[in-house]
Design an enzyme around this catalytic site. Structure first.
Site, PDB file in Angstrom:
ATOM      1  CG  ASP A  24      -1.754   1.228   1.378  1.00 11.97           C
ATOM      2  OD1 ASP A  24      -1.896   1.961   0.378  1.00 11.97           O
ATOM      3  OD2 ASP A  24      -2.277   1.472   2.484  1.00 11.97           O
ATOM      4  CG  ASP A 117      -6.396   5.534  -2.106  1.00  8.41           C
ATOM      5  OD1 ASP A 117      -6.769   5.685  -3.288  1.00  8.41           O
ATOM      6  OD2 ASP A 117      -6.355   6.478  -1.294  1.00  8.41           O
ATOM      7  CG  ASP A 138      -8.502   5.752   3.704  1.00 13.88           C
ATOM      8  OD1 ASP A 138      -7.783   6.216   4.620  1.00 13.88           O
ATOM      9  OD2 ASP A 138      -8.045   5.020   2.808  1.00 13.88           O
TER      10      ASP A 138
END
Length: 265
Positions: A24, A117, A138
């Site tokens: 990530d 993402d 997020d």
């Protein structure tokens, strides 16, 4: 060969095939881990952009892994350098794009513009909270809000400036306001310029997020789940609701799910 030994050998080979590198890559650093199915086998390694390829290759060698998927919101040249280094190490690494097989359908009008993402967070949430109406929040460099219907359709979402962006904007786009940060927050009412900025930014974000949650829940709270993730979710100070779940690794879990779907066994 005894039957038990044969079974152990078979399971060992099976899980060997299922191990994947999950990467990530954020705006400032990368989080790396080795997964088997949806289980993390390694510690989560945090590395700078300059060191992430070295760290990823070391993880793969340690766990005898040859493949994986990376999600990135970093600049294109950073991703290209990372992919090139992994390719030189003979590692099969796929970028996360909307072209991959997903565990949800996409109703977004421009799926090719979706951030990796965002796709990963939705994949992780759908896998952990199936058949529910979802709101995924997020809180990172930007604050993203993603909506999924109970039938597994990604409906779209919203993007808002993150906490650090707000601090920087007040400093850069005004003539006299200094740079502040969350460490200056000590009261709902600021008593210095630094604490006034901190209170304004943090309480503004908190009210924004709580307002989005209230809109999502409406008068009907059944079959709904709200998932919080991102490096700044700890600053949100949300109203306590039974349907809110903190999942700091939901993006990485989502990448792991996509590895399973797109690499198979």
């Amino acid at each position: 060969m005894p039957i038990l030994q044969q079974k152990i050998g078979y399971l060992s080979v099976f899980y060997q095939k299922m191990k994947n590198l999950v990467a990530d890559i954020g705006n400032t650093c990368a989080k790396l881990a080795i997964y088997a199915d949806m289980q993390i086998l390694s510690d989560v390694v945090v590395a700078s952009h300059e060191q992430m390829a070295t760290a990823a290759i070391a993880l793969c060698k340690q766990h005898n892994v040859e493949r994986g998927i990376y999600s990135s919101v970093a600049a294109a040249n950073i991703c290209e350098n990372f992919a090139s280094a992994m390719n030189s190490a003979h590692l099969q690494l796929k970028p996360l794009t909307a072209n991959l097989q997903m565990p949800f359908s996409i109703a977004y009008q421009t799926p090719q513009t979706l951030g990796a993402d965002r796709l990963a967070a939705v994949a992780g949430a759908v896998s952990q909270f199936p058949h529910q109406n979802l709101l995924i929040i997020d809180a990172g460099t930007a604050i993203t809000y993603e909506y999924v219907s109970e039938n597994g359709t990604y409906l779209g979402g919203n993007i808002s400036p993150g906490i650090n962006i707000r601090f920087k904007a007040l400093n850069l786009l005004t003539g006299k306001l200094p740079i502040s940060d969350a460490s200056h927050y000590n009261s709902p009412i600021g008593q210095s310029t630094l604490s006034a900025i901190a209170a304004g930014v943090l309480r503004g974000v908190q009210h924004e997020v709580n307002g989005v949650i209230d809109d999502f829940l409406g008068t009907e709270q059944n079959n709904r789940a709200i998932i919080l993730t991102g490096g700044d979710y700890k600053y949100l100070a949300l109203k306590v609701k039974s349907c809110i779940f903190a999942r700091p690794n939901i993006v990485m879990d989502g990448i792991a799910k996509l590895c399973m779907m797109n690499f198979g066994t």
